[in-house]
Motif scaffolding. Structure first.
Motif, PDB file in Angstrom:
ATOM      1  N   UNK A  78      67.380  76.684 -13.862  1.00  0.00           N
ATOM      2  CA  UNK A  78      67.393  76.599 -12.406  1.00  0.00           C
ATOM      3  C   UNK A  78      67.048  75.188 -11.941  1.00  0.00           C
ATOM      4  N   UNK A  79      66.084  74.541 -12.608  1.00  0.00           N
ATOM      5  CA  UNK A  79      65.687  73.187 -12.235  1.00  0.00           C
ATOM      6  C   UNK A  79      66.854  72.219 -12.370  1.00  0.00           C
ATOM      7  N   UNK A  80      67.599  72.319 -13.462  1.00  0.00           N
ATOM      8  CA  UNK A  80      68.746  71.435 -13.660  1.00  0.00           C
ATOM      9  C   UNK A  80      69.890  71.737 -12.705  1.00  0.00           C
ATOM     10  N   UNK A  81      70.082  73.030 -12.395  1.00  0.00           N
ATOM     11  CA  UNK A  81      71.143  73.399 -11.461  1.00  0.00           C
ATOM     12  C   UNK A  81      70.922  72.778 -10.084  1.00  0.00           C
ATOM     13  N   UNK A  82      69.662  72.680  -9.677  1.00  0.00           N
ATOM     14  CA  UNK A  82      69.343  72.141  -8.350  1.00  0.00           C
ATOM     15  C   UNK A  82      69.247  70.617  -8.374  1.00  0.00           C
ATOM     16  N   UNK A  83      68.565  70.065  -9.353  1.00  0.00           N
ATOM     17  CA  UNK A  83      68.226  68.640  -9.327  1.00  0.00           C
ATOM     18  C   UNK A  83      69.366  67.731  -9.775  1.00  0.00           C
ATOM     19  N   UNK A  84      70.132  68.123 -10.771  1.00  0.00           N
ATOM     20  CA  UNK A  84      71.163  67.206 -11.291  1.00  0.00           C
ATOM     21  C   UNK A  84      72.233  66.860 -10.254  1.00  0.00           C
ATOM     22  N   UNK A  85      72.747  67.818  -9.452  1.00  0.00           N
ATOM     23  CA  UNK A  85      73.684  67.418  -8.387  1.00  0.00           C
ATOM     24  C   UNK A  85      73.059  66.463  -7.363  1.00  0.00           C
ATOM     25  N   UNK A  86      71.782  66.668  -7.051  1.00  0.00           N
ATOM     26  CA  UNK A  86      71.105  65.770  -6.111  1.00  0.00           C
ATOM     27  C   UNK A  86      70.966  64.367  -6.698  1.00  0.00           C
ATOM     28  N   UNK A  87      70.661  64.300  -7.996  1.00  0.00           N
ATOM     29  CA  UNK A  87      70.537  63.002  -8.664  1.00  0.00           C
ATOM     30  C   UNK A  87      71.889  62.310  -8.743  1.00  0.00           C
ATOM     31  N   UNK A  88      72.946  63.099  -8.997  1.00  0.00           N
ATOM     32  CA  UNK A  88      74.297  62.514  -9.072  1.00  0.00           C
ATOM     33  C   UNK A  88      74.726  61.970  -7.716  1.00  0.00           C
ATOM     34  N   UNK A  89      74.343  62.671  -6.640  1.00  0.00           N
ATOM     35  CA  UNK A  89      74.698  62.210  -5.289  1.00  0.00           C
ATOM     36  C   UNK A  89      73.885  60.983  -4.888  1.00  0.00           C
ATOM     37  N   UNK A  90      72.635  60.911  -5.358  1.00  0.00           N
ATOM     38  CA  UNK A  90      71.768  59.761  -5.047  1.00  0.00           C
ATOM     39  C   UNK A  90      71.138  59.271  -6.339  1.00  0.00           C
ATOM     40  N   UNK A  91      71.891  58.520  -7.128  1.00  0.00           N
ATOM     41  CA  UNK A  91      71.353  58.060  -8.418  1.00  0.00           C
ATOM     42  C   UNK A  91      70.322  56.948  -8.231  1.00  0.00           C
ATOM     43  N   UNK A  92      69.529  56.659  -9.266  1.00  0.00           N
ATOM     44  CA  UNK A  92      68.586  55.535  -9.175  1.00  0.00           C
ATOM     45  C   UNK A  92      69.333  54.218  -8.975  1.00  0.00           C
ATOM     46  N   UNK A  93      68.768  53.287  -8.234  1.00  0.00           N
ATOM     47  CA  UNK A  93      69.430  51.994  -8.031  1.00  0.00           C
ATOM     48  C   UNK A  93      69.632  51.269  -9.364  1.00  0.00           C
ATOM     49  N   UNK A  94      70.756  50.589  -9.485  1.00  0.00           N
ATOM     50  CA  UNK A  94      71.015  49.814 -10.702  1.00  0.00           C
ATOM     51  C   UNK A  94      70.082  48.599 -10.737  1.00  0.00           C
ATOM     52  N   UNK A  95      69.724  48.199 -11.942  1.00  0.00           N
ATOM     53  CA  UNK A  95      68.834  47.063 -12.148  1.00  0.00           C
ATOM     54  C   UNK A  95      69.507  46.096 -13.112  1.00  0.00           C
TER      55      UNK A  95
END
Length: 438
Positions: free
Chosen positions: A360-377
């Protein structure tokens, strides 16, 4: 619970410098002027995998020498009442003084373990100057230099050895919630505890704790079952005429460290003040759950929703970035919303124990992370592919696995925490977010 070590001694012997050295911080102000430290400083010290709490008892600035001497005496008495171990700091450069001898008399009468620490020993020749402190009757002085750190390793070894001999606390049921009522003086701690206990005191049973007094009080009426962690409102009044602020901080440290949920009392007639923030920071540092109670609400004339909203906004702004905690407007005197305080504290405790399934954690969080990924460095893109909650931790702890975890900064960790809080009820509970190599 971490043990409590208090640094005591007359002014300008280097207590604040030693505090900064032990806690690896610069929180305590250091000056050559005697009595610089007025606010009591609290911190954590870690040595050889062991952790304990350190309190800098501070200097006492009073113009009259007689009052000055009396204040120092009160400071030492309070420390002997609350601490597990005392570091009695003396100044090798200025030698033995009458004040040192007066403090030593108090310490010799106490049953508390004491380590005599001779500070400002900056070279080998000065070690011989420390020998005069044998006259204090507190054993061999440990020679250190708080400024350079010389000798502090041996001192910390001795501290851990002494703390091993401290009387262990009576076992309690760790599956039963532990609630602590904390706050600055006159915020209503005693009143709300009396309101909790009420007149049917036969339902409340005390459980023996340390040699000082009971630490826990079992509360099991009206469908509740929890320990009320001992604070100034429950303990017997001792015979010491103490400094109220210092005594409050010492008691708050113990109450916070022994609790699961802290009920922080604020005074509605005074708002949120610096001392409130100091106690809030103690709660955060110890990763305890939080319920804020705005007490004395019966004394506020305008109780409109606009005023309530203003109060809530001001409190959350001061305590940011942690803002996901309940705020209850109550009156310990009239018992207004007292039952709600207990209900909320119980729910916050349950939030602390929440367990989220990995799927359940991955189902919710991974799409959110894909939509707003960490800034590139430096032109490198960070990809988070998996996350899970670590089981059997004190507070909810989540691990996100990334290809370049070292480039994920604190703002993005807060973003992940906020998204978790949006989808699961974690109100009042702190959470940990870690980024690891996948």
């Amino acid at each position: 619970m971490a043990n409590l070590v208090a640094i005591v001694g007359r002014p300008n012997v280097g207590k604040s410098t030693l505090f900064n050295r032990l806690t690896q911080s610069r929180r305590a102000i250091v000056s050559e002027q005697a009595g610089t430290t007025r606010d009591r400083q609290y911190g954590k010290c870690e040595w050889c995998g062991k952790e304990f709490s350190v309190v800098d008892t501070g200097g006492w600035v009073v113009n009259s020498d007689d009052i000055f001497e009396d204040a120092i005496r009160k400071q030492v008495l309070v420390a002997t009442e609350e601490a597990d171990l005392l570091l009695f700091l003396v100044d090798t450069a200025s030698g033995l003084t009458d004040w040192d001898q007066d403090v030593a008399k108090i310490l010799r009468r106490s049953n508390l373990p004491v380590i005599l620490v001779a500070n400002k020993v900056d070279n080998n020749d000065q070690q011989y100057d420390a020998m005069e402190f044998y006259k204090l009757g507190l054993g061999e002085p440990q020679c250190i230099s708080a400024v350079t750190g010389s000798g502090t390793g041996d001192l910390l070894d001795l501290v851990l050895e002494k703390l091993k001999d401290a009387k262990p606390e009576e076992p309690i049921d760790l599956n039963t919630p532990r609630f602590a009522v904390v706050g600055r003086p006159n915020a209503g701690k005693s009143s709300i505890i009396n309101a909790f206990i009420g007149e049917d005191r036969h339902i409340v049973t005390e459980i023996a704790g340390t040699t000082r007094d009971s630490i826990y009080t079992k509360y099991d009426k009206f469908g509740f079952d929890f320990y009320l962690v001992d604070t100034a409102g429950i303990r017997r009044k001792n015979k010491v005429t103490e400094d109220l602020e210092f005594y409050s901080v010492m008691r708050s440290i113990r109450a916070i460290e022994n609790s699961d949920v802290c009920i922080l009392m604020l005074d509605a007639t005074r708002g949120i003040e610096t001392q409130d923030m100091n106690i809030f920071q103690l709660i955060q540092k110890n990763q305890k759950s939080l319920v804020v109670v705005v007490n004395k609400w019966d004394l506020v004339e305008d109780k409109s929703q606009a005023v309530v909203k203003t109060f809530e906004t001001a409190i959350r702004q001061r305590m940011a970035p942690f803002t996901d905690f309940p705020i209850i407007f109550a009156s310990a005197l009239t018992k207004q919303r007292i039952f709600k305080v207990l209900e909320t504290a119980k729910q916050v405790y349950l939030n602390r124990k929440i367990r989220i399934g990995t799927t359940k954690l991955n189902e919710v969080m991974l799409p959110l992370i894909e939509a707003t990924p960490p800034p590139s460095v430096k032109g490198k893109y960070i990809k988070i592919k998996y996350c899970n909650q670590i089981p059997d931790t004190q507070i909810p702890t989540f691990v996100f696995y990334a290809n370049l975890p070292q480039y994920v900064k604190e703002p993005y960790k807060r973003f992940l925490e906020n998204k978790i809080r949006e989808h699961w009820t974690l109100t009042g509970s702190p959470i940990n977010v870690f980024i690891r190599q996948k």
